[in-house]
Design a protein around this motif. Structure first.
Motif, short mmCIF file in Angstrom:
data_model
loop_
_atom_site.label_atom_id
_atom_site.label_comp_id
_atom_site.label_asym_id
_atom_site.label_seq_id
_atom_site.Cartn_x
_atom_site.Cartn_y
_atom_site.Cartn_z
N LEU A 82 5.08 4.71 -0.37
CA LEU A 82 5.37 4.14 0.95
C LEU A 82 4.12 4.06 1.83
CD1 LEU A 82 7.37 3.05 3.01
CD2 LEU A 82 7.90 5.43 3.65
N PRO A 83 3.31 5.13 1.97
CA PRO A 83 2.09 5.00 2.78
C PRO A 83 1.14 3.94 2.25
CG PRO A 83 2.59 7.31 2.36
CD PRO A 83 3.50 6.51 1.49
N LEU A 84 1.08 3.82 0.92
CA LEU A 84 0.20 2.83 0.32
C LEU A 84 0.63 1.42 0.69
CD1 LEU A 84 -2.07 2.03 -1.63
CD2 LEU A 84 -0.41 2.23 -3.50
N ILE A 85 1.92 1.14 0.61
CA ILE A 85 2.44 -0.20 0.91
C ILE A 85 2.25 -0.53 2.40
CG2 ILE A 85 4.55 -1.57 1.03
CD1 ILE A 85 5.45 -0.05 -1.53
N LEU A 86 2.59 0.43 3.27
CA LEU A 86 2.44 0.18 4.71
C LEU A 86 0.98 -0.01 5.10
CD1 LEU A 86 4.97 2.81 6.15
CD2 LEU A 86 5.29 0.33 5.92
N GLY A 87 0.10 0.81 4.56
CA GLY A 87 -1.32 0.71 4.90
C GLY A 87 -1.94 -0.59 4.44
N ALA A 141 0.69 -6.46 -3.83
CA ALA A 141 1.58 -6.73 -4.96
C ALA A 141 1.37 -5.72 -6.08
CB ALA A 141 1.35 -8.16 -5.47
N VAL A 142 0.12 -5.36 -6.33
CA VAL A 142 -0.18 -4.34 -7.35
C VAL A 142 0.47 -3.02 -6.97
CG1 VAL A 142 -2.03 -2.96 -8.38
CG2 VAL A 142 -2.32 -5.43 -8.11
N ALA A 143 0.36 -2.64 -5.69
CA ALA A 143 0.95 -1.38 -5.24
C ALA A 143 2.46 -1.37 -5.43
CB ALA A 143 0.60 -1.15 -3.76
N VAL A 144 3.10 -2.48 -5.13
CA VAL A 144 4.56 -2.55 -5.22
C VAL A 144 5.03 -2.55 -6.67
CG1 VAL A 144 6.56 -4.01 -4.74
CG2 VAL A 144 4.80 -3.70 -2.99
N LEU A 145 4.32 -3.27 -7.53
CA LEU A 145 4.83 -3.53 -8.88
C LEU A 145 4.29 -2.60 -9.95
CD1 LEU A 145 4.58 -7.44 -8.82
CD2 LEU A 145 6.61 -6.02 -8.39
N ALA A 146 3.10 -2.03 -9.75
CA ALA A 146 2.43 -1.38 -10.88
C ALA A 146 2.16 0.10 -10.71
CB ALA A 146 1.12 -2.11 -11.19
N LEU A 147 2.41 0.67 -9.54
CA LEU A 147 2.10 2.09 -9.35
C LEU A 147 3.37 2.91 -9.22
CD1 LEU A 147 -0.26 4.11 -9.00
CD2 LEU A 147 0.09 3.91 -6.54
N PRO A 148 3.68 3.76 -10.21
CA PRO A 148 4.86 4.61 -10.09
C PRO A 148 4.61 5.77 -9.13
CG PRO A 148 3.66 5.12 -12.11
CD PRO A 148 2.97 3.94 -11.48
N GLU A 149 5.66 6.36 -8.64
CA GLU A 149 5.54 7.52 -7.76
C GLU A 149 5.06 8.73 -8.57
OE1 GLU A 149 4.92 9.66 -5.02
OE2 GLU A 149 6.02 7.93 -4.25
N SER A 150 4.01 9.39 -8.10
CA SER A 150 3.44 10.54 -8.82
C SER A 150 3.80 11.87 -8.20
CB SER A 150 1.91 10.41 -8.87
OG SER A 150 1.35 10.49 -7.56
N LEU A 151 4.45 11.88 -7.04
CA LEU A 151 4.79 13.13 -6.37
C LEU A 151 6.32 13.27 -6.33
CD1 LEU A 151 3.57 15.57 -4.83
CD2 LEU A 151 3.97 14.29 -2.72
#
Length: 419
Positions: free
Chosen positions: A94-99, A197-207
């Protein structure tokens, strides 16, 4: 089934045993993180060839134009202080997408900035947006890797990320051939959309939810207090920040030194700037090989000694005017190469001490690095925007970093000494 290696629980932090990515999954994660973390360097470096033209177009002196770079670094530093703890509470995505979305909006606003003051303010906002990608990428490494594996992952991350500073000035120069400096910010907005788009589609949640921090203000302050009370951690932050100061003095002053003092045009400057980035990246990848035989701490010590010596030579040659352009570039590239060994290992040593709060620790690390960079950028201009000014700052940064690392060793901390 994807190959994974089981990571042991950290004896100091009590972190639970989690699978550490290996094989193709590890490669995919690092490539995605590298693409995301590249947003910061692209934002910083892509408009460098345009600095002189921005000054002419907006009727601003060189030192004032450099403050737009300072604004970006301030945004990168301050943004991480808030985004890091936020990512420890809500997770990384979420912080990644908003930022990243904020970065896109700020880039579009920069495209139509009417004055140097407005441009500088928007660059702060742009830096805050880019901070999300940088702090989250480091936090994900802290979530998934420890020890030498973390240092190796960061080295690979620097390889992917390092493409950005090589291509950014060249891309900026290419944009300037068919557009004004404003077009550079249009391209940055487009790149931000791609990375979103990369953040939304390709990065799974790690925490996972069970490892997240409480959503309260006081625990955040306590976490920062815990980090800042850890002497070796703070000193390692200083080492990492000073290593970055050498890079930022180069970024801040290079367009003026190489184009105005040595007479390079925009395209030649982009090529020479890229050569410096190649030195930095090549060292970070050789670091992966060296980590198989030496500890991260041993590598940092050796690299800082080499950086201090090379920076001292650079200062002597720059002050006396000996050797011309080549006499300036060769020791400069040696300094950047030495920092290519420090930049992955010092953060890895620091983050390994506080994996239970990787987001906050990464935020503090980034804030120190970019906060110091914000001070360094205008300092090069104040000292004259020439070769000696850049060289003196590099020498001071490398020497003080070496002293700080010596202080870490004198503390005799087992975690650092065994790293």
């Amino acid at each position: 089934m994807e190959d994974v290696a089981v990571r042991r629980a950290d004896a100091d932090t009590g972190r639970p045993v989690v699978p550490e990515p290996t094989g193709l999954r590890r490669l995919r994660i690092i490539v995605v993180l590298g693409a995301l973390i590249a947003l910061g360097p692209l934002t910083i470096d892509m408009y460098l060839p345009a600095l002189p033209s921005i000054g002419s177009d907006l009727a601003a002196p060189e030192a004032t134009v450099q403050l737009t770079l300072t604004g970006t670094l301030v945004g990168l530093g301050l943004g991480q202080l808030f985004i890091g703890p936020f990512s420890d509470v809500v997770g990384r995505r979420l912080p990644l997408i908003l930022g990243t979305g904020l970065h896109v909006l700020a880039s579009l606003a920069c495209l139509v900035a009417p004055s140097i003051a407005v441009l500088g303010a928007l660059r702060v906002v742009q830096g805050v947006g880019a901070a999300a990608a940088m702090v989250v990428a480091l936090a994900v490494v802290g979530d998934l890797f420890t020890g030498r594996a973390a240092a190796t992952a960061l080295s690979r991350l620097f390889l992917v990320m390092g493409i950005a500073p090589i291509l950014a000035p060249t891309l900026g120069g290419a944009v300037l051939l068919s557009s004004s400096w404003r077009g550079v910010f249009g391209v940055l907005a487009g790149l931000g959309v791609v990375l979103l788009a990369v953040a939304v589609l390709a990065l799974p949640e790690s925490l996972p939810a069970e490892r997240r921090q409480p959503a309260h203000f006081r625990p955040v302050l306590r976490t920062y207090g815990k980090l800042l009370s850890d002497g070796p951690f703070v000193l390692l932050l200083v080492v990492a920040a000073l290593a970055m100061s050498a890079l930022f003095s180069y970024v801040s002053g290079s367009s003026f030194v190489l184009q105005e003092q040595f007479g390079l045009d925009q395209q030649s400057f982009a090529l020479v700037f890229g050569a410096g980035a190649v030195s930095l990246i090549g060292a970070s990848q050789l670091n992966v090989v060296l980590l198989k035989r030496f500890t991260p701490l041993r590598i940092v010590i050796t690299a800082l000694v080499a950086a201090t010596a090379a920076a001292g030579l650079l200062t002597a040659l720059a002050v006396t005017g000996t050797g011309g352009l080549l006499g300036f570039l060769l020791p400069l590239w040696a300094v950047l190469g030495s920092m290519g060994f420090v930049m992955p290992n010092a953060p890895a040593l620091a983050l390994n001490r506080h994996g239970e709060a990787a987001g906050t620790a990464s935020a503090l690390l980034g804030a120190c690095q970019f906060g110091l960079g914000a001070l360094i950028a205008p300092l090069v201009g104040v000292l004259g925007n020439d070769g000696p000014a850049m060289a003196i700052i590099m020498t001071a940064g490398a020497a003080v970093a070496l002293v700080a690392l010596g202080a870490v060793l004198r503390l005799g901390n087992r975690t650092v000494a065994a790293a």
